[in-house]
Each structure stands twice: as structure tokens, then as C-alpha cells.
Design an enzyme around this catalytic site. Structure first.
Site, PDB file in Angstrom:
ATOM      1  N   LYS A 121      -7.657 -40.389  57.102  1.00 21.10           N
ATOM      2  CA  LYS A 121      -8.527 -41.267  57.258  1.00 21.10           C
ATOM      3  C   LYS A 121      -9.326 -41.203  58.513  1.00 21.10           C
ATOM      4  O   LYS A 121     -10.487 -41.852  58.410  1.00 21.10           O
ATOM      5  CB  LYS A 121      -7.518 -42.634  57.482  1.00 21.10           C
ATOM      6  N   GLU A 163      -9.806 -53.571  57.497  1.00 29.23           N
ATOM      7  CA  GLU A 163      -8.626 -53.781  56.958  1.00 29.23           C
ATOM      8  C   GLU A 163      -7.659 -52.787  57.085  1.00 29.23           C
ATOM      9  O   GLU A 163      -8.025 -51.664  57.159  1.00 29.23           O
ATOM     10  CB  GLU A 163      -8.907 -54.373  55.310  1.00 29.23           C
ATOM     11  N   SER A 209      -2.055 -35.548  52.115  1.00 26.59           N
ATOM     12  CA  SER A 209      -3.017 -36.437  52.827  1.00 26.59           C
ATOM     13  C   SER A 209      -2.591 -37.122  54.294  1.00 26.59           C
ATOM     14  O   SER A 209      -3.306 -37.374  55.156  1.00 26.59           O
ATOM     15  CB  SER A 209      -3.234 -37.516  51.943  1.00 26.59           C
TER      16      SER A 209
HETATM   17  C1  LIG Z   1      -4.064 -44.435  52.966  1.00 25.06           C
HETATM   18  C2  LIG Z   1      -3.459 -43.367  52.708  1.00 25.06           C
HETATM   19  C3  LIG Z   1      -3.623 -42.910  51.149  1.00 25.06           C
HETATM   20  C4  LIG Z   1      -4.292 -43.412  50.139  1.00 25.06           C
HETATM   21  O1  LIG Z   1      -5.498 -43.870  50.163  1.00 25.06           O
HETATM   22  P1  LIG Z   1      -6.709 -42.993  49.510  1.00 25.06           P
HETATM   23  O2  LIG Z   1      -8.000 -43.688  49.938  1.00 25.06           O
HETATM   24  O3  LIG Z   1      -6.448 -43.083  48.092  1.00 25.06           O
HETATM   25  O4  LIG Z   1      -6.653 -41.654  50.048  1.00 25.06           O
HETATM   26  C5  LIG Z   1      -2.970 -41.627  50.943  1.00 25.06           C
HETATM   27  N1  LIG Z   1      -2.392 -40.961  51.833  1.00 25.06           N
HETATM   28  C6  LIG Z   1      -2.365 -41.170  53.143  1.00 25.06           C
HETATM   29  C7  LIG Z   1      -1.153 -40.415  54.036  1.00 25.06           C
HETATM   30  C8  LIG Z   1      -2.971 -42.473  53.425  1.00 25.06           C
HETATM   31  O5  LIG Z   1      -2.534 -42.739  54.605  1.00 25.06           O
END
Ligand SMILES: *Cc1c(COP(=O)(O)O)cnc(C)c1O
Length: 396
Positions: A92, A114, A381
């Protein structure tokens, strides 16, 4: 038109996307688009962004060969793109840092955002502290309870966290509140939206700030293997980490792409967040896309063990990529994701976020059916520290 050059001038990806906002936001969004396009072309902007990505956020992130997992599954070679190692623990921050530079360029003094699980709120509070900007984060009161550690992190960094009690008191309501604030404050305020969602130019802009994931992965896999991967895998909430990985490979038609949604308790109304499993075409929070709604068009409740995937709409570019057959989408249930969380933690020594665990569940199902000379890149992610309590409740 080539998939890699979208959206078009009106912010559409085929029949998806666009700008469905109140009149008062049209001009600010068009100004934002113009400012962003100018910034994108400005070498000084890119230089400052690159410096912050490297020295503040920790880029480039490694492309890690998951040797033990590969051996255990006995099929394709599995690599993890380690976004979990970034500052604040997830992808993020790539977007938050890009947008705060843009806000600075626009002369905005105040930031709103948000947040669902709190990861985007933490990333936003972080970049606001770094740039000395006033920061207010809207968060559903249910999420505030579930993710109290992230609430404390945001407050420690000087952000004001405002609880939203309307409706389901989760992410969708937090977005509504942030939009309401923005309509009234757009003169001095920038809204750092947290995923590849919302009205144009957000889906394009958020994607572009995350493209660094795919650009690095491409270079890294070419250096390690001398060729492109066969399959990319990423979990999909709004779709920002997935589109960031996918986008630089769109023209490489030999590379398959798999986005994994939250299957919750299974595909039963109100018990999942898999928009491609029976979602309807409609407009939510500024964009036209697939969403989970009933026959009257009312947005349905959603459920996932991972707050970050628990949202009724999918980013419009994913809707488009699925429509034209360039990317595919599957889902993993809560149980499958939790099992993957445990398995990856104990085999690889890496605690993945519960969101990430959905993508990993797909890898667990698939890698063994592929041949040993094939290559998978799965986007890590985020890290699972925030989910330890939830996982422990189910698994220990
Ligand atoms: C917020 C988040 C997501 C989902 O958000 P996307 O916009 O689909 O990437 C996925 N993995 C993690 C670790 C997150 O914090």
C-alpha cells in the site's frame, strides 16, 4: 486498442470505469487527472518518487525463490515478490507515497483516506507524518475493533481516526464518509484512495504507482531465469497489488494471470466477496464494474476472513481484463486461505497476510499440476503480523 494503454480519455476500460460522482467533484477530478499526467511526465517528480521508494519504503523488494514449497509441491518453480518487506508491511505504501507527492504538488494541506483492515490508513498516516500534513482516516467502527493495533499505529503517527457506524460499519461505509468529506473540503484536501477503484483518474493513478511491482519482477525474473514467468498470481480486493504486478506483463501474451478473490464461507449470498462469482454490472463509489448486489441493485453484505478483500466491488481494469480474456479470476475460501497461511508460515518461514494467503491457496492447488520447467510468480502483498490473532484463533 491495446490493453496496456487504457483507460481511454473518459477513464473507461472498455465498458467499465468512468467518473460517476456528484457534480462538485467533477472539476477537482479533472484537475487531479491533469496534474497527475503532468507529474508523470516530469523527471523531477519521478526522481523524488524513486528516491522515497528506495530510501523511505525499502524498494526494490526481492524476488524470492520459494525452494522448499517448490520441492514439496513437485511442479512449477515458485517465486514470491516480497512486497511484505516494504515499510509498513504491505504494498500500500507504493500508492500512498506517490499520491502524497501529488498532493504536495497540488498545494493541498490536508489528507483524508478510508481504510478497511487499517493497512491503507497506516500507509497514509505514515506518509502524512513524513510530509507534515494533516491527516484524517475514516474507518468502520467494526474494523476499528478488529484492527485496534492499526488504529493505535495511525494515532501514534498523528492521524485522526474517525469511526463510521453507518450500515455494516466496514470499508464501504468508510469510503462513503471520506467522499462526503471530500465534497465539502476539496479546495484544500486531497483524498488518497487506497485501491485501484473509484472514479477516474484513481484506478489509473493507483495502478501506475504500483506498476513498480511488476516492472521490478520482470527485470528480476529475466536476470534469474533468463525468461518470463508462465503464471502470475495475486489476491484481489480492489485490485491494486494484482494490477501492479500484472500491468507490465499485459503485452506478453504467453504470461498467464490469475487474480484470486475472497470466497469466504463459499459462494452463498452475503457470505463471500468474489465479484466474478455472480456479481452484477453496476456503479459503486464512482466507477462502473462488477459488484455484489441483489436483484433490486442494493449492495449485498460481504464476508471474508481477510478485511482487505472484503469489498463488494472490483477495480474496473480487472473487470475489463476478465471481459477480454487477458486475465483469469478464481477464489479461495476462508478455510483454504487459513490453511495456506499455516502452510507457508511453516514451510517457508514467512508469515503472509490473510489477503495474500488467498493467492497462496491458489498456488498450493496449482503448482503441482504444472511442469518443473514452468515458473510462477506470486505477489506477497503483505506480511501476516496483523493477522496472527485471527489465525491463531482458527489454527492453534
Ligand atoms: C489491502 C490489501 C490487499 C487488497 O487490496 P488490493 O487493492 O486488492 O491489493 C491485499 N493484500 C494486503 C496485504 C493488503 O493490505
Amino acid at each position: 486498442m491495446s490493453t496496456a494503454t487504457l483507460p481511454d480519455k473518459s477513464g473507461h476500460f472498455g465498458k467499465f470505469g468512468g467518473m460517476f460522482v456528484p457534480e462538485t467533484l467533477m472539476t477537482p477530478l479533472l484537475d487531479l487527472e491533469a496534474a497527475y499526467i503532468a507529474a508523470r511526465k516530469d523527471p523531477a517528480f519521478q526522481e523524488e518518487l524513486d528516491d522515497l521508494l528506495m530510501n523511505f519504503c525499502g524498494r526494490p523488494t526481492p524476488l524470492y525463490f520459494a525452494e522448499r514449497l517448490t520441492e514439496k509441491l513437485g511442479g512449477a518453480k515458485i517465486y514470491f515478490k516480497r512486497e511484505d518487506l516494504l515499510h509498513t508491511g504491505a504494498h500500500k505504501i507504493n500508492n500512498a507515497i506517490g499520491q502524497i507527492l501529488l498532493a504536495k504538488r497540488l498545494g493541498k494541506k490536508r489528507i483524508i483516506a478510508e481504510t478497511g483492515a487499517g493497512q491503507h490508513g497506516v500507509a497514509t498516516a505514515t506518509v502524512c507524518a513524513r510530509f507534515g500534513m494533516e491527516c484524517r482516516v475514516y474507518m468502520g467502527s467494526v474494523d476499528m475493533e478488529r484492527q485496534s493495533l492499526n488504529v493505535a499505529r495511525m494515532r501514534l503517527m498523528g492521524a485522526e481516526v474517525v469511526g463510521v457506524t453507518a450500515g455494516q460499519a466496514t470499508l464501504k461505509e468508510a469510503v462513503n464518509e471520506a467522499m462526503r468529506d471530500w465534497v465539502a473540503s476539496v479546495e484544500n484536501t486531497h483524498y488518497i484512495l487506497g485501491s485501484a477503484l473509484g472514479a477516474h483518474p484513481f484506478p489509473m493513478m493507483v495502478r501506475d504507482f504500483h506498476r513498480v511491482i511488476g516492472l521490478e519482477a520482470r527485470e528480476q525474473i529475466l536476470a534469474k531465469e533468463g525468461r518470463l514467468p508462465d503464471l502470475l498470481v495475486a489476491c484481489v480486493g480492489g485490485g491494486s497489488n494484482a494490477i501492479g504486478l500484472f500491468h507490465p506483463f499485459l503485452e506478453d501474451t504467453e504470461v498467464r494471470m490469475m487474480g484470486v478473490e475472497a470466497g469466504g464461507d463459499g459462494i452463498i449470498p452475503e457470505r463471500h466477496a468474489a465479484r466474478f462469482q455472480g456479481g452484477k454490472l453496476g456503479v459503486l463509489q464512482g466507477t462502473k464494474t462488477w459488484l455484489l448486489a441483489d436483484d433490486d441493485g442494493q449492495i449485498e453484505l460481504t464476508h471474508s476472513v481477510s478485511a482487505g478483500l472484503d469489498y463488494a466491488a472490483i477495480g474496473p481494469e480487472h473487470a475489463y481484463l476478465q471481459d477480454v480474456g487477458r486475465a483469469e479470476y478464481d477464489y479461495a475460501t476462508d478455510d483454504e486461505a487459513l490453511k495456506a497461511f499455516k502452510e507457508i508460515s511453516s514451510i517457508e518461514g514467512i508469515l503472509p497476510a490473510l489477503e495474500t494467503s488467498h493467492g497462496l491457496a491458489y498456488v498450493l492447488k496449482t503448482a503441482g499440476k504444472m511442469s518443473k520447467d514452468e515458473i510462477i510468480i506470486c505477489n506477497m502483498s503483505g506480511r501476516g503480523d496483523k493477522d496472527v490473532e485471527t489465525a491463531a484463533k482458527y489454527l492453534l
